[in-house]
Design a protein around this motif. Structure first.
Motif: not given
Length: 313
Positions: A105-120
């Motif tokens: 687990r210490p080297s194999k499992y991670v969780a991710i979350d991203c926050e986005m803004v509006g462009t274009g």
């Protein structure tokens, strides 16, 4: 002298008879002697040693180390299949699964979350503005604000929690992407609707190494939702973890969301990995390549399929 030798022999015989008497009292030797009337002292000595030795009727079984068949470099699908094997071994298997995973687990499992803004145009294009990565235990591995490649049109603060102030110390997207992908390499990555996060990172993670809590049948069933329903992270956390997240008007916390996704995964890890192990196709063997062969040689006829060559004639 003959008299001295006789005394010595007499004492020796006396000790012999005493030991024999002790064995008879213990029931290890009948009065008539299973060893025979002409039992010698050396035979009696040997018999005494054997009868006094610890019994070896039951040889203790060596303790089985569950994780012995898994190395820290084991592939995620190998881990999933190992979970399945352990689960099929009967009672106490859940503990064995958790014990086996602890090594990895210490080297194999991670969780991710991203926050986005509006462009274009009209801020409709979503670009990365913050990324958080946590470990299996929920410890923060990475949490940085990211400056998008295009000018920000809509900060989406109500949901993203991003403000103009956060962009002052933000790092460029390309630098953040390199740092994050280095962390995700060869990991099992947990997240909610994780394809949005990968899209913001302009990255594709292998399917067998991705655990999307928004797609988990086990989680939806446990929370009482239809399997085909789109369930938010907020509702899964409410029904399964009895915790409130994404409350208030300051926007979401990517750290909190990543930690929540990991908590949900851990809640049903055994069942999830078991289902995944059964659905994984057999892993194909790695192709054996000839290190002496130059890549330019693959244009030669010998490397072209016979049927393709025949059709071109």
């Amino acid at each position: 002298s003959p008299q001295g030798r006789s005394k010595k022999k007499s004492r020796k015989h006396q000790r012999f008879m005493e030991r024999r008497a002790v064995l008879e009292q213990k029931g290890l030797l009948s009065p008539h002697g299973h060893l025979g009337c002409q039992t010698t002292e050396s035979e009696l000595e040997a018999h005494t040693t054997l009868t006094n030795a610890p019994r070896c009727d039951k040889v203790p079984k060596p303790k089985r180390v569950v994780s012995a068949s898994l190395s820290p470099s084991a592939s995620p699908d190998s881990i999933a299949r190992h979970h399945s094997v352990l689960l099929s071994q009967g009672s106490g298997s859940s503990k064995r699964v958790r014990a086996s995973s602890l090594v990895l687990r210490p080297s194999k499992y991670v969780a991710i979350d991203c926050e986005m803004v509006g462009t274009g145009p009209q801020g409709r294009l979503s670009e990365l503005a913050r990324c958080s990565v946590v470990s299996y235990e929920g410890d923060v591995i990475y949490d940085k604000y990211v400056r998008p490649e295009l000018p920000i049109v809509d900060y989406r603060t109500r949901w993203s929690g991003i403000t103009k102030q956060h962009m002052k110390n933000a790092i460029p997207f390309m630098a953040a992407q390199a740092e994050i992908l280095k962390i995700l390499k060869d990991k099992i990555v947990v997240g909610h609707a994780i394809h949005h996060d990968f899209q913001a990172l302009k990255y594709f993670h292998p399917k067998d190494r991705t655990r999307d809590t928004s797609q988990s049948r086990v989680l939806k069933k446990r929370a009482g939702f239809p399997v085909r329903a789109n369930v938010s992270l907020k509702n899964l956390a409410r029904y399964l973890l009895h915790k409130k997240i994404q409350d208030g008007c300051k926007g979401h916390s990517s750290v909190e969301d990543a930690q929540t996704a990991m908590e949900l995964y851990r809640l049903v890890e055994v069942q999830w990995e078991k289902e995944l192990a059964h659905s994984l196709p057999p892993r194909p063997p790695s192709p054996v390549t000839d290190p002496t062969a130059d890549s330019s040689q693959y244009l030669d006829d010998q490397y072209w399929p016979i049927d393709l060559m025949a059709s071109s004639l």
